[in-house]
Design an enzyme around this catalytic site. Structure first.
Site, PDB file in Angstrom:
ATOM      1  N   ARG A 149       0.822  -1.223   0.000  1.00 45.04           N
ATOM      2  CA  ARG A 149       0.000   0.000   0.000  1.00 45.04           C
ATOM      3  C   ARG A 149       0.850   1.264   0.000  1.00 45.04           C
ATOM      4  O   ARG A 149       0.366   2.338  -0.368  1.00 45.04           O
ATOM      5  CB  ARG A 149      -0.992  -0.019   1.172  1.00 45.04           C
ATOM      6  CG  ARG A 149      -2.144  -0.986   0.931  1.00 45.04           C
ATOM      7  CD  ARG A 149      -3.178  -0.899   2.041  1.00 45.04           C
ATOM      8  NE  ARG A 149      -2.663  -1.307   3.317  1.00 45.04           N
ATOM      9  CZ  ARG A 149      -2.702  -2.551   3.774  1.00 45.04           C
ATOM     10  NH1 ARG A 149      -3.230  -3.506   3.056  1.00 45.04           N
ATOM     11  NH2 ARG A 149      -2.199  -2.846   4.951  1.00 45.04           N
ATOM     12  N   GLU A 175       3.856  -9.460  15.634  1.00 44.28           N
ATOM     13  CA  GLU A 175       3.138  -9.933  16.813  1.00 44.28           C
ATOM     14  C   GLU A 175       3.348 -11.446  16.979  1.00 44.28           C
ATOM     15  O   GLU A 175       3.624 -11.941  18.060  1.00 44.28           O
ATOM     16  CB  GLU A 175       1.645  -9.646  16.614  1.00 44.28           C
ATOM     17  CG  GLU A 175       0.950  -9.202  17.851  1.00 44.28           C
ATOM     18  CD  GLU A 175      -0.473  -8.777  17.523  1.00 44.28           C
ATOM     19  OE1 GLU A 175      -0.714  -8.249  16.419  1.00 44.28           O
ATOM     20  OE2 GLU A 175      -1.331  -8.994  18.391  1.00 44.28           O
TER      21      GLU A 175
HETATM   22  P1  AMP Z   1       3.496  -1.916  12.053  1.00 39.26           P
HETATM   23  O1  AMP Z   1       4.749  -2.615  11.592  1.00 39.26           O
HETATM   24  O2  AMP Z   1       2.877  -2.594  13.238  1.00 39.26           O
HETATM   25  O3  AMP Z   1       3.696  -0.439  12.246  1.00 39.26           O
HETATM   26  O4  AMP Z   1       2.417  -2.135  10.901  1.00 39.26           O
HETATM   27  C1  AMP Z   1       2.444  -1.342   9.772  1.00 39.26           C
HETATM   28  C2  AMP Z   1       2.086  -2.109   8.524  1.00 39.26           C
HETATM   29  O5  AMP Z   1       1.039  -3.066   8.729  1.00 39.26           O
HETATM   30  C3  AMP Z   1       1.593  -1.147   7.465  1.00 39.26           C
HETATM   31  O6  AMP Z   1       2.198  -1.500   6.239  1.00 39.26           O
HETATM   32  C4  AMP Z   1       0.090  -1.316   7.463  1.00 39.26           C
HETATM   33  O7  AMP Z   1      -0.377  -1.343   6.137  1.00 39.26           O
HETATM   34  C5  AMP Z   1      -0.196  -2.633   8.168  1.00 39.26           C
HETATM   35  N1  AMP Z   1      -1.151  -2.505   9.299  1.00 39.26           N
HETATM   36  C6  AMP Z   1      -0.879  -2.744  10.609  1.00 39.26           C
HETATM   37  N2  AMP Z   1      -1.951  -2.568  11.393  1.00 39.26           N
HETATM   38  C7  AMP Z   1      -2.951  -2.178  10.569  1.00 39.26           C
HETATM   39  C8  AMP Z   1      -4.331  -1.806  10.773  1.00 39.26           C
HETATM   40  N3  AMP Z   1      -4.903  -1.802  12.004  1.00 39.26           N
HETATM   41  N4  AMP Z   1      -5.045  -1.439   9.713  1.00 39.26           N
HETATM   42  C9  AMP Z   1      -4.488  -1.429   8.476  1.00 39.26           C
HETATM   43  N5  AMP Z   1      -3.211  -1.775   8.201  1.00 39.26           N
HETATM   44  C10 AMP Z   1      -2.438  -2.148   9.236  1.00 39.26           C
END
Ligand code: AMP
Length: 178
Positions: free
Chosen positions: A65, A102
């Site tokens: 995305r 996670e």
């Molecule tokens: P993080 O590594 O936890 O910051 O997750 C970021 C990545 O996971 C991004 O590329 C987001 O597109 C996706 N992502 C994580 N959580 C969500 C959420 N609640 N809604 C949509 N996309 C998410």
């Protein structure tokens, strides 16, 4: 008549999907914002306005995305576009960075000839959650000796405090906060 867009309209255009892709995750679906021409244009212009005074030479989009607005920003900023991809997709020599999710691990990759140490880089992703993904992307850039790094997100989930995990020398700006 052209539709007048503001931040509230943009925020309300993001669709919430409970329990996707697994129970307990409230997924923010940005496709509903991007599918409206007026809203998509407003988002791209607002982010461009934020960075137009910075001499960005490369915009990096994180698969997948991050490619959507990342390439628009590269075009508007007159910068090159570099993809950071999931494992096994890039055909030439790569740098690779694994990071903890996670549950389990994931890996991001970038071509070894994508950047130079003197590049001014803007990394874009659609959303900042825990910060694991953006940290891995920043770590990948260390391989090139790049020192001027900006990070941008369309959406930031403040309650997950991902911002606290980003190197404070990296300037971060998100357009929409939940
Ligand atoms: P993080 O590594 O936890 O910051 O997750 C970021 C990545 O996971 C991004 O590329 C987001 O597109 C996706 N992502 C994580 N959580 C969500 C959420 N609640 N809604 C949509 N996309 C998410």
């Amino acid at each position: 008549m052209t539709k007048q867009i503001d931040l509230e309209i943009v925020k309300n255009s993001i669709r919430n999907i409970p329990d996707f892709p697994k129970p307990g995750i409230h997924f923010k679906d940005v496709s509903t914002s991007y599918q409206d021409g007026a809203i998509f244009g407003f988002i791209a212009s607002e982010i461009y306005e934020h960075y137009k005074g910075v001499e960005i030479t490369k915009v990096i989009g994180i698969e997948s995305r991050g490619f959507i607005l990342g390439s628009v920003l590269a075009y508007k900023l007159n910068a090159g576009f570099i993809p950071i991809r999931k494992p096994g997709k890039l055909p030439a020599e790569i740098y690779s960075q694994s990071y903890e999710l996670e549950y389990g691990f994931d890996t991001l990759e970038i071509h070894r000839d994508a950047l130079n140490a003197d590049d001014v880089v803007l990394i874009h992703d659609d959303l900042l959650a825990t910060g694991g993904t953006i940290n891995a992307a920043i770590d990948l850039l260390r391989n090139f000796g790049v020192s001027k790094i900006y990070t941008n997100f369309f959406v930031e989930l403040d309650f997950l405090k991902g911002i606290d995990r980003i190197d404070p020398t990296v300037e971060t700006w998100s357009m929409i906060h939940f």
